[in-house]
Design an enzyme around this catalytic site. Structure first.
Site, mmCIF file in Angstrom:
data_model
loop_
_atom_site.group_PDB
_atom_site.id
_atom_site.type_symbol
_atom_site.label_atom_id
_atom_site.label_comp_id
_atom_site.label_asym_id
_atom_site.label_seq_id
_atom_site.Cartn_x
_atom_site.Cartn_y
_atom_site.Cartn_z
ATOM 1 N N GLU A 66 0.801 -1.236 0.000
ATOM 2 C CA GLU A 66 0.000 0.000 0.000
ATOM 3 C C GLU A 66 0.832 1.284 0.000
ATOM 4 O O GLU A 66 0.635 2.149 0.852
ATOM 5 C CB GLU A 66 -0.970 -0.011 1.192
ATOM 6 C CG GLU A 66 -1.842 -1.258 1.212
ATOM 7 C CD GLU A 66 -2.823 -1.278 2.385
ATOM 8 O OE1 GLU A 66 -2.683 -0.462 3.305
ATOM 9 O OE2 GLU A 66 -3.737 -2.119 2.345
ATOM 10 N N ASN B 104 2.335 -4.649 -3.397
ATOM 11 C CA ASN B 104 0.938 -5.002 -3.166
ATOM 12 C C ASN B 104 0.133 -3.723 -2.927
ATOM 13 O O ASN B 104 0.584 -2.830 -2.205
ATOM 14 C CB ASN B 104 0.888 -5.914 -1.922
ATOM 15 C CG ASN B 104 -0.399 -6.683 -1.784
ATOM 16 O OD1 ASN B 104 -0.910 -7.218 -2.768
ATOM 17 N ND2 ASN B 104 -0.938 -6.751 -0.579
ATOM 18 N N HIS C 222 -10.189 -5.823 -2.237
ATOM 19 C CA HIS C 222 -11.214 -5.760 -1.189
ATOM 20 C C HIS C 222 -12.408 -5.064 -1.829
ATOM 21 O O HIS C 222 -12.436 -3.847 -1.956
ATOM 22 C CB HIS C 222 -10.700 -4.972 0.022
ATOM 23 C CG HIS C 222 -9.563 -5.665 0.720
ATOM 24 N ND1 HIS C 222 -9.739 -6.834 1.429
ATOM 25 C CD2 HIS C 222 -8.241 -5.367 0.801
ATOM 26 C CE1 HIS C 222 -8.573 -7.232 1.926
ATOM 27 N NE2 HIS C 222 -7.648 -6.361 1.554
ATOM 28 N N GLU D 52 -5.824 -10.338 -1.947
ATOM 29 C CA GLU D 52 -6.599 -10.237 -0.693
ATOM 30 C C GLU D 52 -8.102 -10.153 -0.988
ATOM 31 O O GLU D 52 -8.818 -9.338 -0.418
ATOM 32 C CB GLU D 52 -6.157 -8.999 0.110
ATOM 33 C CG GLU D 52 -4.685 -8.978 0.431
ATOM 34 C CD GLU D 52 -4.275 -7.828 1.339
ATOM 35 O OE1 GLU D 52 -5.157 -7.160 1.919
ATOM 36 O OE2 GLU D 52 -3.057 -7.581 1.452
ATOM 37 N N ASP E 61 -11.833 -10.150 -1.039
ATOM 38 C CA ASP E 61 -13.072 -10.369 -0.294
ATOM 39 C C ASP E 61 -14.114 -9.426 -0.874
ATOM 40 O O ASP E 61 -13.783 -8.444 -1.527
ATOM 41 C CB ASP E 61 -12.911 -10.229 1.230
ATOM 42 C CG ASP E 61 -12.285 -8.939 1.683
ATOM 43 O OD1 ASP E 61 -12.318 -7.945 0.928
ATOM 44 O OD2 ASP E 61 -11.739 -8.915 2.803
HETATM 45 C C1 XIL Z 1 -5.786 -6.712 8.007
HETATM 46 C C2 XIL Z 1 -6.098 -7.951 8.803
HETATM 47 O O1 XIL Z 1 -7.024 -8.718 8.112
HETATM 48 C C3 XIL Z 1 -6.616 -7.598 10.163
HETATM 49 O O2 XIL Z 1 -6.720 -8.768 10.961
HETATM 50 C C4 XIL Z 1 -5.714 -6.595 10.840
HETATM 51 O O3 XIL Z 1 -6.309 -6.173 12.014
HETATM 52 C C5 XIL Z 1 -5.451 -5.418 9.964
HETATM 53 O O4 XIL Z 1 -4.960 -5.848 8.710
HETATM 54 N N1 XIL Z 1 -4.646 -4.732 3.441
HETATM 55 C C6 XIL Z 1 -3.638 -5.568 3.816
HETATM 56 C C7 XIL Z 1 -3.839 -6.511 4.934
HETATM 57 O O5 XIL Z 1 -2.595 -5.618 3.137
HETATM 58 O O6 XIL Z 1 -2.655 -6.757 5.628
HETATM 59 C C8 XIL Z 1 -4.900 -6.043 5.882
HETATM 60 O O7 XIL Z 1 -5.133 -7.085 6.828
HETATM 61 C C9 XIL Z 1 -6.145 -5.672 5.122
HETATM 62 C C10 XIL Z 1 -5.886 -4.571 4.149
#
Ligand code: XIL
Length: 772
Positions: A163, A204, A240, A268, A270
């Site tokens: 990020e 990422n 996400h 990631e 979802d």
């Molecule tokens: C999130 C986890 O899922 C949580 O458990 C934690 O509290 C915070 O981080 N982007 C990312 C991940 O790269 O590492 C993050 O994961 C979600 C957003």
């Protein structure tokens, strides 16, 4: 709710897979029952993984069991983050990270390490400490190298930098940027590479799944890292998403990055919906999951898909997004939701639907590529011989396969078409010479090719030719173009053989120009060539988007295959681009919204009040080549110059379609160059624009003729004007320009074409008929 589809463990998996299978067909039934997503994905050459919660893995046996069997890889959700693994300056706590790694190794799963450098999840000793820049650099280096060294040979992929960007594309201010400056990115990759030269190192990011400011900035960042020789191996797209996300452009985005020569992955995934979930929301969610998987499957360098949690029982979503949840594939009872079925279906689908292409080569592979990927799903990749790749493609950001007329070709190992039956072959070509017969596509028999889609020197025409037999002495049947081929202009060719009518047809730019009846083609079992035939006959020039079907396409299907649209904004309550290139726009928040369209339907046009604007991200058109832009505009005032559409260079925009206040006319302005001293080339409407009246505007640049034309309501306004043009690489602007002059009123149905539309086409657009 959550247990609606809950089924216990293994039984659930069997029933789920059986449901999937029924939708796909009997062929897969035997093999698919109970097959985990990880294995289905492996069958497609990708890895399907999940984020894993170390605590859940430890404490929840149902979770651990499903984790062990369903997935091909894992990413520790938090266990490798600084706050978890490095609680004090001189102390690492490996318990959770080791547990995840050892379990994954026991389950024979790959491990994606996550994450070495992130602005979040940092321990207090670090963020609250007083360190000099050099001390911090040393701390970061030591952290990275300790992590990577410890798991060397076990963690095959690392999310090195996570990020780094803001949504507007600027570097995200955060601990590392603020303290170390932008070089922290380069340093992190180099240090990680020193510790494990075999690991694939990823950048990422989230929110870059559609073309936009962030995707553009990420692209530039990746490009610059590659240019500096940074050991970057891949780009991760977090994904996400929400149930109303439309990841239609994801494949194009993944491909755009893959074209830079790096791997890409969905890291990631979802898809959150509001809670409690409705059946409708779960259906939309399933679609989003399915589309993301499909997007990855169409991009050869998309290596993996990782879901960020696999059950609603353990998901970060509800705590992070209040009011949202139910974001994963399995419900709280580990029962499959429609999303699971959609993912399995997409991974299972053995190939494209009947009627879809039997081979489809985009041919925009990066320079130096040796394989042109078949994206039809049939796996008929073509081997590239000769130099052949990397020249400019049909739109900015794309490259094209380029024949040198002597050695270049792309050839499959197996036949693609049943040439004794009906077939169709289409291609975009831009020919550079008429000196030799140039074969665009052919499929071989033993002594001849069974058909030739080509340029023929003797007739100076495009042709689809079929020899009467696979022998030395033959007669030729040919469907020939009426128009003379134009050099260096992207032209769409389609050859159709209809076996039942015994007819050959040749289409140029979607228009049927040649027909030949009484033709019987013969079966051929040799390779399919792009850019040559069996006897040689290489094509000189660029070829792109070659498609082959085992059926005769109808005229309207031919025009769809040859779609010239490169961007199309309907503004029906969204600013997404509905063309295959899928470029979104981001609306500035003030002074832009949605308003009534020409038919008076609310929220179906872009409403502007002289302050807002819809800005694209990057160019849509190659403005030194032929193009057409068209828009519906309703002008609400004449208090200034009012820009409908423009595409920026660095100093000027390459064109401005606008209301021009000093002339009180609609105008298209094309500066002769990007510099201050450029002269203005201006075409004006013949009459003064009427206020508050929907008006159709189009500007057509014909690069061959070197002219520009302006149309109002389908009628040409003076001109065409001879103009000089130049390539602009800046953003497309809707309702503004790079330099101001914002629109007041409404805009709708904005389209851009990478070709000069005819007067007839523009009149059709103005009459409300779609033109592709
Ligand atoms: C999130 C986890 O899922 C949580 O458990 C934690 O509290 C915070 O981080 N982007 C990312 C991940 O790269 O590492 C993050 O994961 C979600 C957003």
């Amino acid at each position: 709710m959550s247990t609606r589809r809950a089924l216990p463990g293994a039984l659930g998996a069997v029933l789920i897979a059986a449901t999937t299978v029924l939708m796909v067909g009997p062929a897969e039934m035997a093999s698919a029952a109970g097959v985990p997503l990880g294995e289905l994905a492996a069958g497609k050459g990708i890895t399907f993984g999940t984020a894993v919660s170390a605590a859940a893995q430890d404490q929840d046996t149902g979770y651990a069991a499903r984790l062990a069997t369903e997935f091909g890889s894992v990413t520790p959700e938090d266990a490798m983050k600084w706050a978890a693994v490095h609680p004090a300056k001189e102390r690492f706590d490996w318990r959770a990270a080791d547990a995840v790694v050892n379990t994954a190794l026991g389950n024979e799963q790959e491990i994606r390490g996550h994450t070495l450098v992130w602005h979040s999840s940092l321990p207090g000793w670090l963020t609250g400490g007083t360190f000099t820049t050099d001390e911090l650099k040393a701390i970061l280096r030591e952290h990275i190298q300790t992590m990577v060294t410890r798991y060397r040979g076990q963690v095959s992929v690392w999310d090195v930098v996570n990020e780094p960007l803001n949504n507007d594309g600027t570097l995200r201010p955060g601990f590392w940027l603020n303290r170390l400056g932008p070089d922290y990115i380069v340093d992190a990759f180099r240090w990680a590479h020193e510790a494990d030269p075999d690991a694939t190192l990823y950048l990422n990011e989230y929110g870059a799944e559609a073309n936009g400011a962030k995707a553009d900035a990420l692209y530039e960042l990746v490009k610059s890292l590659i240019a500096k020789g940074v050991p970057l191996g891949g780009v991760g797209f977090q994904a996400h998403l929400t149930g109303s996300s439309r990841p239609d452009a994801l494949a194009a985005v993944l491909r755009r990055f893959a074209d830079l020569g790096v791997d890409v992955a969905v890291t990631e995934l979802d898809v959150r919906i509001t809670t409690p979930p409705t059946t409708t929301a779960e259906t939309s969610q399933a679609q989003v999951y399915g589309r993301v998987v499909a997007a990855c499957l169409t991009v050869p360098r998309c290596r993996s898909i990782t879901v960020w949690g696999f059950t609603d029982r353990h998901s970060w979503v509800p705590a992070t997004y209040p009011g949202w949840g139910a974001a994963t594939l399995l419900d709280e009872g580990l029962g499959a939701k429609p999303a699971y079925t959609a993912v399995a279906d997409t991974l299972l689908a053995s190939g494209p639907a009947a009627g879809a292409p039997a081979g489809w080569w985009r041919l925009d592979d990066p320079a130096g590529a040796t394989v042109a990927a078949d994206i039809s799903g049939h796996g008929r990749d073509a081997r590239i011989r000769g130099a052949g790749t990397g020249s400019p493609g049909r739109v900015p950001h794309m490259t094209a396969f380029t024949g040198d007329g002597a050695t270049t070709e792309a050839t499959t190992t197996t036949p693609v078409l049943d040439t004794a039956g009906s077939f169709t072959v289409s291609a975009w070509v831009s020919m550079t010479s008429t000196a030799i017969p140039g074969v665009v596509a052919a499929q071989d028999g033993s002594v001849r090719s069974a058909f030739y889609l080509m340029y023929q020197t003797g007739t100076n025409r495009w042709e689809l030719t079929v020899p009467s037999a696979d022998g030395a002495t033959v007669t030729w049947s040919t469907a020939r173009s009426t128009t003379v081929p134009v050099l260096n202009r992207w032209t769409h060719l389609t050859g159709v053989y209809d076996a039942s009518a015994r007819r050959l047809q040749l289409y140029v730019d979607g228009v049927r120009e040649g027909t030949r009846d009484g033709v019987t083609a013969w079966a051929s079992d040799g390779p399919f060539h792009i850019g040559r035939s069996l006897s040689g006959g290489r094509f000189p020039g660029a070829m792109s988007d070659v498609r082959a079907w085992n059926r005769a396409l109808s005229a309207s299907e031919v025009s769809t295959a040859g779609d010239r649209t490169v961007a199309s904004w309907e503004f029906d309550g969204t600013s997404t681009d509905s063309s295959p290139f899928g470029r979104g726009t981001s609306l500035t928040t003030t002074g832009a919204g949605y308003t009534a369209d020409r038919g008076g339907t609310a929220n179906r046009a872009l409403g502007l009040s002289g302050t807002g604007c819809a800005e694209g991200h990057g160019p849509v058109l190659a403005t030194d080549r032929s193009y057409t832009v068209a828009a519906w505009a309703r002008l609400a005032d004449k208090g200034g110059s009012r820009t409908v559409l423009s595409q920026s260079g660095t100093g000027k925009d390459a064109f401005y379609l606008q209301y021009h206040q000093s002339y009180d006319r609609w105008a298209v302005l094309v500066p002769s160059g990007d510099e201050d001293t450029a002269t203005w080339q201006t075409l004006l409407s013949t009459t003064s624009p009427a206020l508050n009246t929907w008006t159709h505007l189009a500007a057509v640049h014909d690069a061959q003729a070197g002219t520009l034309a302006l149309y109002v309501d389908g009628v040409r306004q003076g001109g065409p004007l001879t103009v000089a043009t130049w390539p602009s690489t800046g953003r497309i602007h809707i309702g503004c320009s790079g330099t101001g002059g914002r629109f007041n009123g409404a805009l709708d149905e904005i389209r851009a074409y990478a070709s000069a539309l005819t007067a007839g086409d523009v009149a059709a657009l103005a009459a409300g008929t779609p033109v592709r």
